[in-house]
Each structure stands twice: as C-alpha cells, then as structure tokens.
Scaffold this motif. Structure first.
Motif, PDB file in Angstrom:
ATOM      1  N   GLY A 131     -90.598 -65.444  -9.308  1.00  0.00           N
ATOM      2  CA  GLY A 131     -91.151 -64.553 -10.326  1.00  0.00           C
ATOM      3  C   GLY A 131     -92.542 -64.073  -9.946  1.00  0.00           C
ATOM      4  O   GLY A 131     -92.875 -62.893 -10.119  1.00  0.00           O
ATOM      5  N   ARG A 132     -93.376 -64.989  -9.422  1.00  0.00           N
ATOM      6  CA  ARG A 132     -94.732 -64.602  -9.013  1.00  0.00           C
ATOM      7  C   ARG A 132     -94.681 -63.633  -7.838  1.00  0.00           C
ATOM      8  O   ARG A 132     -95.467 -62.679  -7.771  1.00  0.00           O
ATOM      9  CB  ARG A 132     -95.556 -65.848  -8.655  1.00  0.00           C
ATOM     10  N   TRP A 186     -95.128 -56.087  -6.873  1.00  0.00           N
ATOM     11  CA  TRP A 186     -95.249 -54.944  -7.775  1.00  0.00           C
ATOM     12  C   TRP A 186     -96.706 -54.565  -7.987  1.00  0.00           C
ATOM     13  O   TRP A 186     -97.087 -53.399  -7.921  1.00  0.00           O
ATOM     14  CB  TRP A 186     -94.570 -55.320  -9.096  1.00  0.00           C
ATOM     15  N   LEU A 246     -94.041 -59.066 -16.577  1.00  0.00           N
ATOM     16  CA  LEU A 246     -92.632 -58.658 -16.647  1.00  0.00           C
ATOM     17  C   LEU A 246     -91.711 -59.699 -16.030  1.00  0.00           C
ATOM     18  O   LEU A 246     -90.493 -59.636 -16.208  1.00  0.00           O
ATOM     19  CB  LEU A 246     -92.444 -57.313 -15.924  1.00  0.00           C
ATOM     20  N   TRP A 247     -92.290 -60.649 -15.295  1.00  0.00           N
ATOM     21  CA  TRP A 247     -91.502 -61.696 -14.649  1.00  0.00           C
ATOM     22  C   TRP A 247     -92.036 -63.070 -15.055  1.00  0.00           C
ATOM     23  O   TRP A 247     -93.165 -63.192 -15.522  1.00  0.00           O
ATOM     24  CB  TRP A 247     -91.567 -61.569 -13.121  1.00  0.00           C
ATOM     25  N   ASP A 248     -91.223 -64.084 -14.853  1.00  0.00           N
ATOM     26  CA  ASP A 248     -91.627 -65.457 -15.157  1.00  0.00           C
ATOM     27  C   ASP A 248     -92.562 -65.953 -14.061  1.00  0.00           C
ATOM     28  O   ASP A 248     -92.138 -66.136 -12.912  1.00  0.00           O
ATOM     29  CB  ASP A 248     -90.380 -66.348 -15.243  1.00  0.00           C
ATOM     30  N   LEU A 249     -93.825 -66.161 -14.388  1.00  0.00           N
ATOM     31  CA  LEU A 249     -94.806 -66.589 -13.390  1.00  0.00           C
ATOM     32  C   LEU A 249     -94.857 -68.100 -13.224  1.00  0.00           C
ATOM     33  O   LEU A 249     -95.717 -68.616 -12.501  1.00  0.00           O
ATOM     34  CB  LEU A 249     -96.196 -66.067 -13.779  1.00  0.00           C
ATOM     35  N   LYS A 276     -92.319 -61.445  -7.079  1.00  0.00           N
ATOM     36  CA  LYS A 276     -91.925 -60.124  -7.578  1.00  0.00           C
ATOM     37  C   LYS A 276     -93.097 -59.441  -8.286  1.00  0.00           C
ATOM     38  O   LYS A 276     -93.330 -58.240  -8.117  1.00  0.00           O
ATOM     39  CB  LYS A 276     -90.743 -60.254  -8.537  1.00  0.00           C
ATOM     40  N   TYR A 277     -93.846 -60.233  -9.051  1.00  0.00           N
ATOM     41  CA  TYR A 277     -94.988 -59.672  -9.777  1.00  0.00           C
ATOM     42  C   TYR A 277     -96.044 -59.150  -8.810  1.00  0.00           C
ATOM     43  O   TYR A 277     -96.541 -58.024  -8.950  1.00  0.00           O
ATOM     44  CB  TYR A 277     -95.595 -60.725 -10.705  1.00  0.00           C
ATOM     45  N   LYS A 304     -98.765 -51.243 -14.465  1.00  0.00           N
ATOM     46  CA  LYS A 304     -98.887 -51.512 -13.030  1.00  0.00           C
ATOM     47  C   LYS A 304    -100.213 -50.984 -12.483  1.00  0.00           C
ATOM     48  O   LYS A 304    -100.940 -51.697 -11.774  1.00  0.00           O
ATOM     49  CB  LYS A 304     -97.718 -50.870 -12.283  1.00  0.00           C
TER      50      LYS A 304
END
Length: 326
Positions: A20-21, A27, A12-15, A23-24, A70
């Motif tokens: 982004g990583r 989560w 869902l995020w830019d890794l 946030k991932y 998730k």
C-alpha cells in the motif's frame, strides 16, 4: 460527483503494509507533476480546501479531486502546507537523481571530477533534506550552513580517500564504487545535521486523533535513522549494479565507438533504477512512525510526565505517532 465522498485527509491506499505504501509513493512521487505550473498547483490546493468544506464547483469529478490531491501532496509540505521548492520535492528525485548519479558514475576517474560531482550531489541532497524535514522543528541559517559544509566535507573526504586507496590496491572496477561510498557516508552526516533540532528538542508526538501530547528525542532519532537507511537504499541498486554492467559493456567494440554516449546511457539506466527505487525506499518505513509510551516512561521521564499531564482527563495511549519526514 459520486455519492461517496473522499476523505482527503486519508490516503487512497492502506499505509499499514509495504504494498500500500509503495503504491502511494509511486503515485505521490510521480515526476510528471514537476512540470505542472505553480498556478495549477495552487488551483489544486484550492480545490482540496473547497472539497473539504463541500463547496467545490458543481461539475467537479471524482478524478479531478484525486488528481488535485496528488498535486497537493507532491508539492506542498505536509506540516506547513507551504509550496515546496520544485528541486527539493521527492517527485524531483528521479530527474534530479538520475542526472547527478549518472554523472558521478561516469566521471570518477579524476580527483577533480569526483570532488565536483560530490559537491553537486550534496548541494542537491541538502535542498531535498531541508525541503522534506519535519517543519515543526525549525533550523537556523547557521545550522543549515554547518550541515551543508559537514556533509559535503564527509562526501569529499570519503571519495578522495577511497579513490586513493582503491586506485593503488584494487581493480579498476572497485574505483567505480567510490561515488556510492561517498554518498552513503554523506547521507549519514547530512541528514542528522540538517535535522539536528529534532534531535536536540524532540519531535511532536500525537495520538490517533491528532492531538499533540508530548515531545520525544528518541522518536526523532528513530525517524532520522529510518530516513538515512531509506536514502542509501534508494541509490544503492543504481550505484552498485551499474558499475559492473558498464565495466563489461565498455569492453565491446561497439561501445568503444560511442564513447560520448556512455554518460547519457548511465543517466538513462539510473533513471530506470530510481523510478522503482524512489517509491520502494520511501515505502520501507511508515511515514507516520510510532513510539511506545512505555519507551518514553523508561528513557524520557520528563516527556512522559508531560504526556501524563496532557492525558489527565483520559487514558494514556499505548502508542504515539510522529511524521518522520522523507
């Protein structure tokens, strides 16, 4: 469902960047998922499978799909799709890590306590390392046992050696750093030993389309090295910052009156640290590591030949990718 469908095989995020990583992983490693019953986890997996086929129940909402994703990513192994042991999941790092780290920091004064808590910690680490290994490189029971014994021995020798040395030559504060020295030494032994087959046989390398094109031992070393660094950084703030804080607090009269609460206080502070540091450490390096094909050509010519053979019908990619594990 909304018109725009999710691609469950994409994050869902830019890794490609740290934020982004982070946030991932914040989560995905949410420790609240650990209390979800197995039936809910299996239902989440089923919903993800149905959604990929476009056969999910008609009243399924986007939020339900995201939550199912998730639960699936927090509880199932990315390589095998098998349900992981709850105590070995990265989402259990906060509750498990805070209890053990807090105990190591609290009970450091006697050799018996140091040895016991290092044994508990290495047992926990061995389970985490096995659970989050690259499952494409199987490990035997003998190798598992050797890795566990070696890492535990490394932790205990380091802990006892540091305790003995610092007790005679350093301040009481330095004795509080014995657990961190032992944990760092053990991680350097435990993780490579637990994943030794990856180093011996290499890990699978894939292109951007997911095709397996070659193997690489250098890639395994790179991935495992990054995991070792991440694990040490994960516990570093709590184990390096808390000792001087507790050393200062314990001098106050009000702290002397609540000695039975010193352990719970340290455990709570470790929990606060790990809540931020688990996603931070996991996000330091991309989950899907890359390696240049020119590196294979120079250092692993036999694997480069395999790559050329598998790319006869097309151009050899500049980069190949592999799962480094966690």
């Amino acid at each position: 469902m909304a018109n725009e469908r999710l691609d469950l095989d994409k994050p869902l995020w830019d890794l490609n960047n740290f934020v982004g990583r982070w946030k991932y992983f914040a989560w995905m490693t949410d420790f609240r998922t650990c209390i979800e019953p197995e039936s809910e986890l299996l239902a989440a997996k089923k919903l993800c499978e149905q959604y990929r086929l476009g056969k999910e129940p008609a009243d399924t909402t986007r939020e339900q799909v995201i939550y199912a994703k998730k639960l699936y990513e927090s509880a199932f192994h990315p390589d095998t799709g098998e349900l992981q042991n709850v105590f070995g999941r990265m989402s259990f790092q906060v509750p498990g890590g805070m209890a053990i780290t807090g105990a190591m920091l609290q009970f450091y004064r006697t050799t018996q306590a140091v040895v016991f808590w290092q044994w508990v910690n290495q047992s926990f680490n061995a389970l985490v390392n096995y659970t989050n290994r690259n499952a494409n490189s199987p490990i035997t029971t003998y190798q598992l046992g050797a890795a566990y014994v070696s890492a535990t021995a490394a932790a205990m020798i380091t802990a006892i050696g540091c305790k003995s040395y610092w007790q005679k030559r350093a301040s009481p504060l330095m004795a509080r750093y014995v657990p961190f020295a032992a944990v760092a030494a053990a991680n350097c032994a435990n993780i490579p030993l637990m994943r030794q087959n990856e180093i011996k046989s290499g890990v699978d390398l894939i292109d951007e389309d997911g095709r397996k094109l070659a193997k690489s031992k250098l890639a395994a070393v790179k991935g495992i090295s990054q995991v070792v660094i991440s694990r040490i950084i994960m516990c570093a703030p709590g184990m390096l910052i808390l000792p001087p804080i507790m050393e200062r607090l314990e001098k106050y009269a009000w702290m002397q009156k609540i000695k039975p609460l010193h352990g719970p206080i340290q455990i709570l502070m470790c929990g606060v640290s790990l809540t931020f540091m688990v996603p931070t450490a996991c996000a330091l390096f991309p989950q899907n590591c890359s390696i240049k094909t020119s590196t294979l050509q120079r250092w692993e010519p036999e694997n480069y030949e395999l790559l050329k053979k598998n790319c006869e019908a097309g151009e050899i990619p500049r980069y190949l990718y592999f799962n480094k594990g966690l």
